[in-house]
Design a protein around this motif. Structure first.
Motif, PDB file in Angstrom:
ATOM      1  N   ASN A 209       0.675 -10.470  17.450  1.00  0.00           N
ATOM      2  CA  ASN A 209       0.837 -11.619  16.563  1.00  0.00           C
ATOM      3  C   ASN A 209      -0.480 -12.117  15.969  1.00  0.00           C
ATOM      4  O   ASN A 209      -0.518 -13.192  15.372  1.00  0.00           O
ATOM      5  N   PHE A 210      -1.537 -11.358  16.161  1.00  0.00           N
ATOM      6  CA  PHE A 210      -2.839 -11.766  15.640  1.00  0.00           C
ATOM      7  C   PHE A 210      -2.765 -12.026  14.136  1.00  0.00           C
ATOM      8  O   PHE A 210      -2.324 -11.183  13.364  1.00  0.00           O
ATOM      9  N   GLY A 211      -3.193 -13.214  13.735  1.00  0.00           N
ATOM     10  CA  GLY A 211      -3.250 -13.546  12.317  1.00  0.00           C
ATOM     11  C   GLY A 211      -1.917 -13.843  11.677  1.00  0.00           C
ATOM     12  O   GLY A 211      -1.837 -13.944  10.444  1.00  0.00           O
TER      13      GLY A 211
ATOM     14  N   LYS B 276       0.280 -16.489  12.627  1.00  0.00           N
ATOM     15  CA  LYS B 276       0.855 -17.797  12.953  1.00  0.00           C
ATOM     16  C   LYS B 276       1.074 -18.659  11.707  1.00  0.00           C
ATOM     17  O   LYS B 276       2.075 -19.357  11.596  1.00  0.00           O
ATOM     18  N   ARG B 277       0.134 -18.602  10.762  1.00  0.00           N
ATOM     19  CA  ARG B 277       0.283 -19.378   9.536  1.00  0.00           C
ATOM     20  C   ARG B 277       1.030 -18.564   8.487  1.00  0.00           C
ATOM     21  O   ARG B 277       0.648 -17.443   8.180  1.00  0.00           O
ATOM     22  N   THR B 278       2.077 -19.149   7.935  1.00  0.00           N
ATOM     23  CA  THR B 278       2.950 -18.422   7.019  1.00  0.00           C
ATOM     24  C   THR B 278       2.203 -17.921   5.802  1.00  0.00           C
ATOM     25  O   THR B 278       2.415 -16.781   5.357  1.00  0.00           O
ATOM     26  N   VAL B 279       1.305 -18.727   5.243  1.00  0.00           N
ATOM     27  CA  VAL B 279       0.576 -18.337   4.031  1.00  0.00           C
ATOM     28  C   VAL B 279      -0.286 -17.108   4.300  1.00  0.00           C
ATOM     29  O   VAL B 279      -0.294 -16.140   3.524  1.00  0.00           O
ATOM     30  N   ILE B 280      -1.017 -17.142   5.425  1.00  0.00           N
ATOM     31  CA  ILE B 280      -1.875 -16.001   5.775  1.00  0.00           C
ATOM     32  C   ILE B 280      -1.021 -14.780   6.077  1.00  0.00           C
ATOM     33  O   ILE B 280      -1.328 -13.662   5.630  1.00  0.00           O
ATOM     34  N   ARG B 281       0.045 -14.974   6.814  1.00  0.00           N
ATOM     35  CA  ARG B 281       0.921 -13.860   7.164  1.00  0.00           C
ATOM     36  C   ARG B 281       1.464 -13.178   5.916  1.00  0.00           C
ATOM     37  O   ARG B 281       1.396 -11.950   5.784  1.00  0.00           O
ATOM     38  N   ASN B 282       1.987 -13.964   4.987  1.00  0.00           N
ATOM     39  CA  ASN B 282       2.551 -13.399   3.765  1.00  0.00           C
ATOM     40  C   ASN B 282       1.495 -12.699   2.931  1.00  0.00           C
ATOM     41  O   ASN B 282       1.756 -11.657   2.318  1.00  0.00           O
ATOM     42  N   SER B 283       0.300 -13.272   2.897  1.00  0.00           N
ATOM     43  CA  SER B 283      -0.794 -12.665   2.135  1.00  0.00           C
ATOM     44  C   SER B 283      -1.190 -11.315   2.713  1.00  0.00           C
ATOM     45  O   SER B 283      -1.384 -10.337   1.975  1.00  0.00           O
ATOM     46  N   ILE B 284      -1.295 -11.237   4.042  1.00  0.00           N
ATOM     47  CA  ILE B 284      -1.663  -9.985   4.698  1.00  0.00           C
ATOM     48  C   ILE B 284      -0.575  -8.934   4.495  1.00  0.00           C
ATOM     49  O   ILE B 284      -0.860  -7.772   4.179  1.00  0.00           O
TER      50      ILE B 284
END
Length: 352
Positions: free
Chosen positions: A275-277, A279-287
């Protein structure tokens, strides 16, 4: 034949998606060669040389990821999976090879002497080593695609005939030969028909390990994986330093003895922190949005590097500013062009 002992992965593993992007940035750094003229230490650009070797985990990590994710399909339908997996990759490799054969690299020479004068020398160079060119393609970095297909084919055939127990022994033998006829060639004196970075010599071991990690559910503690990564990296750098005694340039080594240990350690670390990186939806979607474009960015980035350096030379841009900006500039330009291609019919030819 053993089957996979854990459920099929149905959701994205965020740590592995991060791994893709970090590996891609490392590859761009290798090819862009920042700080290759300054600073100098004892007359050598050691910062550039160290950065070059520090990124050598990247392609092995991509091979590990490929083996890990294709394992379930290779086990259930080996030859059918090989066909479905390889044909799109071959299509992409072919059309990008055509682009790199036709695209001029030296814009100054192009303007001064014309298209054929600029291209003829490169075409002759490729024709001088036809077998190696077959395993490489229109430009050097495209070697990754045939190498991946070679490794996948070996795994598929062994699975088809229920000889998967031979996979790692065969892969280790190929890897040892690749080293003996590659970076260690001055010591062992072996000759290979192609540059051993190409083809199955190195790719088979890494893809096979990724395959086996998934097939038998290999795991280890995070601290052990980190120790493995540090040990493997230390071995890689020690080998590169040692081979200077045999006139092997420090920055020429794609794979050494410690490289697989380094990459596997990193891979196992990523698996332990899924789950590294994320947790935040914005960062997750961007990655997630960026990681799907990794292959496209990989395929195009070297041409972008070539043209950025051409333009910088024409505009007399100071090297220090180019050194600082080259990696992020190439990454974002390549990403934008990849996403532009995705919006056109060319996506069926140039993207998988």
């Amino acid at each position: 034949m053993k089957t996979i002992s854990q459920p099929t992965v149905s959701t994205k593993i965020m740590s592995l998606e991060w791994g893709r992007i970090i590996a891609l940035i490392a590859i761009i750094t290798i090819h862009a060669k920042p700080f290759s003229t300054t600073p100098l230490f004892n007359g050598e650009p050691w910062l550039s040389l160290v950065l070059n070797q520090a990124g050598r985990f990247a392609v092995p990590l991509f091979f590990l990821l490929a083996g890990y994710f294709i394992a379930p399909k290779l086990i259930s339908a080996p030859l059918q999976t090989l066909k479905r997996y390889s044909l799109p990759l071959l299509k992409v490799w072919f059309f990008w090879s055509i682009i790199y054969l036709l695209a001029p690299y030296n814009l100054t020479l192009l303007l001064e002497q014309g298209y054929l004068a600029e291209r003829e020398g490169y075409w002759q160079f490729l024709l001088s080593t036809p077998l190696n060119t077959l395993f490489e393609g229109g430009l050097v970095h495209l070697w990754y695609v045939p190498a991946l297909i070679c490794a996948t084919a070996i795994i598929a055939v062994l699975n088809q005939y229920q000889k998967v127990a031979l996979l790692l022994p065969i892969a280790i033998i190929l890897y040892m030969y690749g080293l003996a006829a590659g970076s260690y060639q001055p010591i062992f004196g072996l000759e290979a028909p192609i540059f051993t970075r190409n083809g199955p010599f190195f790719s088979c071991l890494l893809v096979a390990i990724g395959f086996e990690i998934r097939r038998v559910n290999w795991r280890c503690k995070f601290n052990i994986a980190m120790l493995m990564a540090v040990l493997g990296m230390a071995m890689h750098f020690t080998e590169a330093r040692y081979l200077l005694h045999y006139d092997m340039p420090f920055n020429t080594h794609d794979f050494l003895i410690g490289t697989p240990i380094w990459a596997v350690g990193l891979f196992m670390m990523l698996l332990k922190k899924p789950n590294f990186g994320g947790k935040r939806t914005v960062i997750r979607n961007s990655i997630l949005h960026t990681s799907k474009d990794v292959l496209g960015v990989y395929l195009i980035h070297l041409l972008i590097i070539i043209y950025v350096f051409n333009i910088a030379t024409m505009l007399s841009i100071e090297s220090i500013w180019l050194d600082i900006m080259i990696v992020p500039l190439v990454f974002f330009l390549s990403l934008l062009i990849t996403r532009g291609i995705e919006r056109t019919p060319l996506r069926h030819l140039l993207l998988r």
